[in-house]
Design a protein around this motif. Structure first.
Motif, mmCIF file in Angstrom:
data_model
loop_
_atom_site.group_PDB
_atom_site.id
_atom_site.type_symbol
_atom_site.label_atom_id
_atom_site.label_comp_id
_atom_site.label_asym_id
_atom_site.label_seq_id
_atom_site.Cartn_x
_atom_site.Cartn_y
_atom_site.Cartn_z
ATOM 1 N N GLU A 1 0.831 -1.208 0.000
ATOM 2 C CA GLU A 1 0.000 0.000 0.000
ATOM 3 C C GLU A 1 0.867 1.260 0.000
ATOM 4 O O GLU A 1 0.506 2.275 -0.599
ATOM 5 C CB GLU A 1 -0.941 -0.012 1.207
ATOM 6 C CG GLU A 1 -2.156 -0.926 1.052
ATOM 7 C CD GLU A 1 -1.801 -2.380 0.857
ATOM 8 O OE1 GLU A 1 -2.292 -3.000 -0.110
ATOM 9 O OE2 GLU A 1 -1.019 -2.919 1.663
ATOM 10 N N VAL A 2 2.012 1.180 0.657
ATOM 11 C CA VAL A 2 2.955 2.301 0.623
ATOM 12 C C VAL A 2 3.460 2.501 -0.803
ATOM 13 O O VAL A 2 3.497 3.634 -1.309
ATOM 14 C CB VAL A 2 4.138 2.041 1.581
ATOM 15 C CG1 VAL A 2 5.205 3.117 1.426
ATOM 16 C CG2 VAL A 2 3.646 1.973 3.022
ATOM 17 N N TYR A 3 3.827 1.420 -1.459
ATOM 18 C CA TYR A 3 4.314 1.519 -2.839
ATOM 19 C C TYR A 3 3.251 2.127 -3.757
ATOM 20 O O TYR A 3 3.545 3.028 -4.561
ATOM 21 C CB TYR A 3 4.711 0.131 -3.346
ATOM 22 C CG TYR A 3 4.966 0.088 -4.839
ATOM 23 C CD1 TYR A 3 6.120 0.660 -5.385
ATOM 24 C CD2 TYR A 3 4.049 -0.497 -5.710
ATOM 25 C CE1 TYR A 3 6.347 0.642 -6.751
ATOM 26 C CE2 TYR A 3 4.267 -0.515 -7.073
ATOM 27 C CZ TYR A 3 5.415 0.044 -7.589
ATOM 28 O OH TYR A 3 5.637 0.041 -8.940
ATOM 29 N N ARG A 4 2.035 1.679 -3.641
ATOM 30 C CA ARG A 4 0.971 2.190 -4.512
ATOM 31 C C ARG A 4 0.709 3.672 -4.279
ATOM 32 O O ARG A 4 0.437 4.419 -5.224
ATOM 33 C CB ARG A 4 -0.303 1.363 -4.298
ATOM 34 C CG ARG A 4 -0.177 -0.045 -4.862
ATOM 35 C CD ARG A 4 -1.277 -0.967 -4.405
ATOM 36 N NE ARG A 4 -1.027 -2.328 -4.867
ATOM 37 C CZ ARG A 4 -1.484 -3.415 -4.263
ATOM 38 N NH1 ARG A 4 -2.218 -3.287 -3.173
ATOM 39 N NH2 ARG A 4 -1.208 -4.614 -4.743
ATOM 40 N N GLU A 5 0.800 4.093 -3.029
ATOM 41 C CA GLU A 5 0.627 5.513 -2.732
ATOM 42 C C GLU A 5 1.807 6.321 -3.273
ATOM 43 O O GLU A 5 1.636 7.440 -3.766
ATOM 44 C CB GLU A 5 0.481 5.716 -1.225
ATOM 45 C CG GLU A 5 0.147 7.128 -0.804
ATOM 46 C CD GLU A 5 -1.244 7.585 -1.214
ATOM 47 O OE1 GLU A 5 -1.551 8.783 -1.067
ATOM 48 O OE2 GLU A 5 -2.048 6.736 -1.674
ATOM 49 N N LEU A 6 2.999 5.750 -3.217
ATOM 50 C CA LEU A 6 4.180 6.434 -3.764
ATOM 51 C C LEU A 6 4.093 6.583 -5.283
ATOM 52 O O LEU A 6 4.543 7.588 -5.834
ATOM 53 C CB LEU A 6 5.456 5.677 -3.384
ATOM 54 C CG LEU A 6 5.927 5.834 -1.942
ATOM 55 C CD1 LEU A 6 7.084 4.890 -1.649
ATOM 56 C CD2 LEU A 6 6.319 7.273 -1.654
ATOM 57 N N VAL A 7 3.524 5.601 -5.941
ATOM 58 C CA VAL A 7 3.322 5.715 -7.388
ATOM 59 C C VAL A 7 2.439 6.923 -7.691
ATOM 60 O O VAL A 7 2.642 7.636 -8.679
ATOM 61 C CB VAL A 7 2.696 4.424 -7.947
ATOM 62 C CG1 VAL A 7 2.238 4.614 -9.394
ATOM 63 C CG2 VAL A 7 3.694 3.273 -7.868
ATOM 64 N N ARG A 8 1.474 7.171 -6.798
ATOM 65 C CA ARG A 8 0.538 8.276 -7.008
ATOM 66 C C ARG A 8 1.144 9.627 -6.635
ATOM 67 O O ARG A 8 0.996 10.600 -7.370
ATOM 68 C CB ARG A 8 -0.725 8.027 -6.180
ATOM 69 C CG ARG A 8 -1.860 8.993 -6.476
ATOM 70 C CD ARG A 8 -3.073 8.686 -5.621
ATOM 71 N NE ARG A 8 -2.854 9.044 -4.240
ATOM 72 C CZ ARG A 8 -3.018 10.271 -3.747
ATOM 73 N NH1 ARG A 8 -3.374 11.263 -4.560
ATOM 74 N NH2 ARG A 8 -2.807 10.508 -2.469
ATOM 75 N N LYS A 9 1.860 9.693 -5.494
ATOM 76 C CA LYS A 9 2.273 11.008 -5.002
ATOM 77 C C LYS A 9 3.785 11.179 -4.838
ATOM 78 O O LYS A 9 4.246 12.238 -4.400
ATOM 79 C CB LYS A 9 1.569 11.326 -3.697
ATOM 80 C CG LYS A 9 1.888 10.393 -2.539
ATOM 81 C CD LYS A 9 1.034 10.720 -1.311
ATOM 82 C CE LYS A 9 1.316 12.099 -0.781
ATOM 83 N NZ LYS A 9 0.591 12.376 0.470
ATOM 84 N N LYS A 10 4.575 10.149 -5.122
ATOM 85 C CA LYS A 10 6.049 10.219 -5.194
ATOM 86 C C LYS A 10 6.765 10.296 -3.855
ATOM 87 O O LYS A 10 7.907 9.883 -3.744
ATOM 88 C CB LYS A 10 6.503 11.410 -6.061
ATOM 89 C CG LYS A 10 5.826 11.499 -7.410
ATOM 90 C CD LYS A 10 5.945 10.211 -8.212
ATOM 91 C CE LYS A 10 5.234 10.310 -9.562
ATOM 92 N NZ LYS A 10 5.170 9.012 -10.253
ATOM 93 N N LYS A 11 6.124 10.815 -2.809
ATOM 94 C CA LYS A 11 6.809 10.983 -1.529
ATOM 95 C C LYS A 11 5.806 10.870 -0.384
ATOM 96 O O LYS A 11 4.695 11.374 -0.470
ATOM 97 C CB LYS A 11 7.508 12.356 -1.487
ATOM 98 C CG LYS A 11 8.279 12.627 -0.214
ATOM 99 C CD LYS A 11 9.137 13.884 -0.346
ATOM 100 C CE LYS A 11 8.304 15.128 -0.490
ATOM 101 N NZ LYS A 11 9.152 16.361 -0.496
#
Length: 366
Positions: free
Chosen positions: A278-288
């Motif tokens: 879930e962290v990875y998927r959120e990073l794909v969306r917002k980068k940081k």
């Protein structure tokens, strides 16, 4: 912990499925690679407490929280023919609408009364069936288990969602050609392939090393290593897309290759706890992501205040894993060991350079 896997750097950070039902104390299949041999008893018998404890918890659950049947022994081994502990557990689950992930090497899923029980639960999205194999043709390391053909035929005969767990995957042993392997699964009506690389003790390399020569450290403590083959996993992912089969990985950290939940929760409409995915998927969306943002990112999962009204055993286990997850996300040595896709630096989580390159080349990859 009763009914739950203990928290750890790996399990708490990567696994959705932390609740388990263990009907038997050991497993007669005695597969040489089985990780459970490090944790379970050697003597084969019935777990006397599991039915009573699960029944009490199931009656109090008002969320669809899935339980795995089982993790340390095969739940449909020959002893089940007499004791029927797994059947009783499934009936409790059905009565209380608790989803079950049934994981087995047995062809007993195609026999009465287990087949009827599975099919009835499938009508209400209460069960997914996982058949575990290490190869379609080789049985060198699981000589006492039913023939693979029988397992797959049994899987094809039921009406529940069908997952094949390639567990373990050992390149040059499990199959020769990925395309032929996945096409065979498609012929049996398999919905999803979940892959877990072989993990062993270093001293066992003399047995398994003849099949593959690339290995990496697995455990944070101890001497466990695992086969390393990202290119083979990417090939499998692409072939599964070709044949319309969902693809997932177990503890491999290559989230970009996955198209489905590794345990099959999406077939069960079950609640899930947050993980590094879930962290990875959120990073794909917002980068940081800053660490203080995690509570907000995880609020729609089994996390935080959402746990407060759960039965004590369930709530306690989830809170322990939650604390371990948050603690692990702050540790660079943990996160970057578990996945090559995420970096940790100065209270911030970001995509690694390799993950950024993947996103540029495949912008629709999540």
């Amino acid at each position: 912990m009763e009914l739950a896997i203990n928290p750890s750097k790996i399990i708490s950070t990567l696994c959705y499925s932390i609740f388990r039902l263990e009907p038997y104390t050991s497993c007669p299949f005695s597969c040489s690679y089985c990780y459970a041999r490090w944790y379970r008893k050697e003597s084969l018998g019935i777990n006397p407490k599991v039915i009573g404890i699960f029944s009490k918890v199931a009656k109090k659950l008002d969320m669809r929280i899935a339980f795995r049947l089982a993790t340390l022994s095969d739940p449909l081994q020959d002893l089940e023919e007499i004791a029927k502990v797994s059947l009783k557990l499934m009936r409790i689950a059905e009565e209380n609408e608790v989803p079950i992930i049934l994981n087995t090497k047995s062809d007993r899923i195609s026999k009465s009364p287990w087949r009827e029980q599975i099919n009835r639960m499938a009508e209400d999205n209460l069960i997914v069936v996982q058949i575990s194999i290490s190869s379609l043709k080789n049985l060198e390391f699981e000589k006492k288990a039913p023939e693979v053909e029988k397992r797959l035929e049994a899987l094809s005969s039921i009406e529940a969602p069908k997952i094949v767990r390639l567990q373990p995957f050992l390149p040059n042993y499990s199959f020769d050609k990925a395309d032929e392997f996945v096409e065979k699964l498609k012929d049996y009506g398999v919905d999803q392939l979940t892959v877990e690389m072989l993990r062993i003790e270093k001293r066992e390399l003399s047995i398994y090393g003849k099949y593959w020569d690339k290995w990496s450290d697995y455990s944070f403590e101890g001497s466990l290593i695992k086969a390393e083959a990202p290119e083979k996993l990417e090939e499998l992912s692409n072939v599964c897309k070709k044949y319309g089969i969902d693809f997932a990985l177990c503890k491999e950290g290559l989230f970009n290759l996955e198209t489905a939940n590794c345990c099959g929760f999406h077939y069960l409409e079950a609640e899930i706890r947050p993980t590094l995915r879930e962290v990875y998927r959120e990073l794909v969306r917002k980068k940081k992501i800053r660490f203080e943002e995690l509570n907000e990112i995880f609020r729609n999962f089994l996390f935080g205040e959402k746990l407060n009204d759960l039965p004590r055993l369930v709530r306690k286990a989830l809170k322990y894993h939650e604390k371990t997850l948050i603690r692990n996300l702050r540790k660079r040595e943990v996160v970057e060991r578990l996945t090559p896709l995420i970096k940790v630096d100065d209270e911030v989580l970001t995509l690694s350079k390799s993950a950024q390159n993947i996103q540029r080349e495949n912008p629709n990859t999540v």
